[in-house]
Design a protein around this motif. Sequence first.
Motif, short mmCIF file in Angstrom:
data_model
loop_
_atom_site.label_atom_id
_atom_site.label_comp_id
_atom_site.label_asym_id
_atom_site.label_seq_id
_atom_site.Cartn_x
_atom_site.Cartn_y
_atom_site.Cartn_z
N PHE A 126 42.94 62.10 70.71
CA PHE A 126 41.53 61.76 70.90
C PHE A 126 40.84 61.67 69.55
O PHE A 126 41.35 62.14 68.52
CB PHE A 126 40.82 62.80 71.78
CG PHE A 126 40.73 64.15 71.14
CD1 PHE A 126 39.63 64.51 70.36
CD2 PHE A 126 41.75 65.09 71.31
CE1 PHE A 126 39.55 65.76 69.77
CE2 PHE A 126 41.67 66.34 70.73
CZ PHE A 126 40.57 66.68 69.94
N LEU A 128 36.77 62.34 68.05
CA LEU A 128 35.50 62.94 68.46
C LEU A 128 34.60 63.12 67.24
O LEU A 128 35.05 63.55 66.18
CB LEU A 128 35.75 64.31 69.11
CG LEU A 128 34.52 65.18 69.41
CD1 LEU A 128 33.59 64.49 70.40
CD2 LEU A 128 34.96 66.55 69.92
N SER A 145 30.21 62.20 70.45
CA SER A 145 30.66 60.91 70.96
C SER A 145 32.17 60.79 70.84
O SER A 145 32.76 61.20 69.83
CB SER A 145 29.99 59.78 70.17
OG SER A 145 30.51 58.51 70.55
N PHE A 146 32.79 60.20 71.88
CA PHE A 146 34.20 59.85 71.87
C PHE A 146 34.39 58.34 71.69
O PHE A 146 35.51 57.84 71.74
CB PHE A 146 34.88 60.27 73.18
CG PHE A 146 35.08 61.76 73.32
CD1 PHE A 146 36.28 62.35 72.91
CD2 PHE A 146 34.11 62.56 73.87
CE1 PHE A 146 36.48 63.71 73.05
CE2 PHE A 146 34.30 63.93 74.01
CZ PHE A 146 35.49 64.51 73.61
N ASP A 147 33.31 57.59 71.51
CA ASP A 147 33.34 56.13 71.44
C ASP A 147 34.07 55.69 70.16
O ASP A 147 33.63 56.01 69.04
CB ASP A 147 31.91 55.61 71.44
CG ASP A 147 31.84 54.09 71.47
OD1 ASP A 147 32.90 53.43 71.32
OD2 ASP A 147 30.74 53.55 71.65
N PRO A 185 39.03 57.09 74.60
CA PRO A 185 39.22 58.41 75.20
C PRO A 185 39.73 58.35 76.63
O PRO A 185 39.47 57.39 77.36
CB PRO A 185 37.82 59.01 75.13
CG PRO A 185 36.91 57.82 75.23
CD PRO A 185 37.61 56.71 74.51
N ASN A 186 40.44 59.36 77.01
CA ASN A 186 40.84 59.55 78.41
C ASN A 186 39.73 60.31 79.12
O ASN A 186 39.24 61.32 78.62
CB ASN A 186 42.15 60.34 78.46
CG ASN A 186 42.67 60.50 79.89
OD1 ASN A 186 42.04 61.14 80.71
ND2 ASN A 186 43.82 59.91 80.16
N TYR A 187 39.32 59.83 80.29
CA TYR A 187 38.18 60.45 80.97
C TYR A 187 38.45 61.91 81.32
O TYR A 187 37.54 62.75 81.35
CB TYR A 187 37.81 59.64 82.22
CG TYR A 187 38.71 59.88 83.41
CD1 TYR A 187 38.40 60.85 84.36
CD2 TYR A 187 39.88 59.15 83.60
CE1 TYR A 187 39.22 61.08 85.46
CE2 TYR A 187 40.71 59.37 84.67
CZ TYR A 187 40.38 60.34 85.60
OH TYR A 187 41.19 60.58 86.69
N ILE A 190 37.59 63.96 78.27
CA ILE A 190 36.14 64.10 78.10
C ILE A 190 35.59 65.13 79.08
O ILE A 190 34.73 65.95 78.74
CB ILE A 190 35.44 62.74 78.29
CG1 ILE A 190 35.90 61.75 77.22
CG2 ILE A 190 33.93 62.90 78.26
CD1 ILE A 190 35.30 60.37 77.36
N THR A 191 36.11 65.09 80.31
CA THR A 191 35.68 66.06 81.32
C THR A 191 36.06 67.47 80.89
O THR A 191 35.26 68.42 81.01
CB THR A 191 36.31 65.73 82.67
OG1 THR A 191 35.92 64.41 83.07
CG2 THR A 191 35.87 66.73 83.74
N PHE A 193 36.51 68.59 77.84
CA PHE A 193 35.65 68.99 76.72
C PHE A 193 34.25 69.37 77.23
O PHE A 193 33.68 70.40 76.80
CB PHE A 193 35.55 67.85 75.71
CG PHE A 193 34.58 68.10 74.59
CD1 PHE A 193 34.95 68.85 73.48
CD2 PHE A 193 33.28 67.59 74.64
CE1 PHE A 193 34.06 69.08 72.45
CE2 PHE A 193 32.38 67.82 73.61
CZ PHE A 193 32.78 68.56 72.52
N SER A 194 33.69 68.57 78.11
CA SER A 194 32.33 68.84 78.61
C SER A 194 32.27 70.16 79.36
O SER A 194 31.33 70.94 79.20
CB SER A 194 31.87 67.69 79.51
OG SER A 194 31.86 66.46 78.81
#
Length: 464
Positions: A126, A128, A145-147, A185-187, A190-191, A193-194
């Motif tokens: 990833f 970040l 941001s992961f963009d 990123p893989n969703y 992201i989940t 991490f959040s």
Amino acid sequence: MSEWIFPTLSELLSREVPESSHPPSAALRQIKAEREWFSAIAALESLLSSTEGVLFSAPLPILSQPESFPNITTYSFTPNALFSGFSFQLPSANGETSECETNTLGLFPGDALAAEAFCLALTSKFSLLMVLGEDRAKNPAFFFSFDPEEITKAWQVLRLRVVLMNPGHLQKLDRLYATFPPIAPNYKLITQFSHALLSHLPDPIAESEKRTIRDPRPLQTPTADVLKSADVELLQAIAHEVRTPLTTIRTLTRLLLKRRDLPADAVKRLEMIDRECSEQIDRFGLIFRAVELETSATKVSSLATTSLEEVLEQSIPRWQKQANQRNLTLDVILPQHIPSVMSDPTMLDQALSSLIERSARSLPAGSSIQVEVSLAGHQLKLQLQAQKDDLPHDTHQMPLLKSLGQVLVFQPETGSLSLNLNVTKNIFQALGGKLIVRERPEQGEIYTLFLPLEPSKNASGMIV
């Protein structure tokens, strides 16, 4: 003041945020952003254990235990060109030198990027970017941001600084960037991490818990229902102009102290710098926490079982050094065993240290300070009193203190800032206790603090 010519990372990530009808103060925005930043660091560490890559951060290395991440290369940007190009070895938890090295990269003096805390993580799984900076309205804010597109722009911002200030590192860093380019990123990641970020945020204490662990009596007369905006702006400036650079200085000092080729007198001076930085960081941290309490609707701190014995074990040596510097004697009277109390250990340590410092500043050389801990029914009693040296009354006068806004007092003779007495009382009440101050002619103040015992304990837990 002219705008800095190079873009910052906040400018890349800042977005328009709808303003609420009751916007929080600048002090609360700063505290909220800092909490999110430190929670994000903990969340990032949970993702790094199974990957490899490179981290770029400022103003300090962000990994708490870099030896736990042997496949992560770290670089730290610093506004102090003196340390540019140094490869520091970080101390591990057991005090030994870590195998992980943190390379430092210089920034131009006055570079706006130096006012931000950030981390750019480029790994095999990833990418970040995290920034503690300002939004478009110049309010303190945290962004991540992961963009891949924003990650690419962030690297270009940092690479520009490398080209101008650290050209010798450019080739190696370009190779690292080519090895770990920004990836979509893989969703699920992201989940993950959040969820981790949210789990590390401090939990607000429930109202039912407040009633059971702290006296429901009202706070001491508040300094104001809402702090004046000028006070808040002043304290925000203090946080930015004092705490951040002092933290950088302290970290670099501690890293230098790990070098084995320093002469003894240099080590002694570096230790003094470390001690002075720590004292000032703690003082301004307590001031900022006081602002949060004074502007908060609940005016309460999250309380937990606290070992006062451990707090005192860590604090007393530091208090002894402070007393010795002022040619004072510190006498601490403790029972054989001290039961746990309900409080906040970190904030309690800072608040007690503030009382010690307040008392010490009012005493002439040769005087003494006594700290005594004892049991008082269902509470623990901590009393601090000063005994002045036998000097003629006209040889020492109490220091002049001037009010500075609604939170601080200023001592012109030394230039030091501290909390006023009402705010100090509110701090201890937010910690579950009650502070009583009694004046004594020619001898100064006696501070008596009562803290609630842990509910599961009773008076039998105290051995004198």
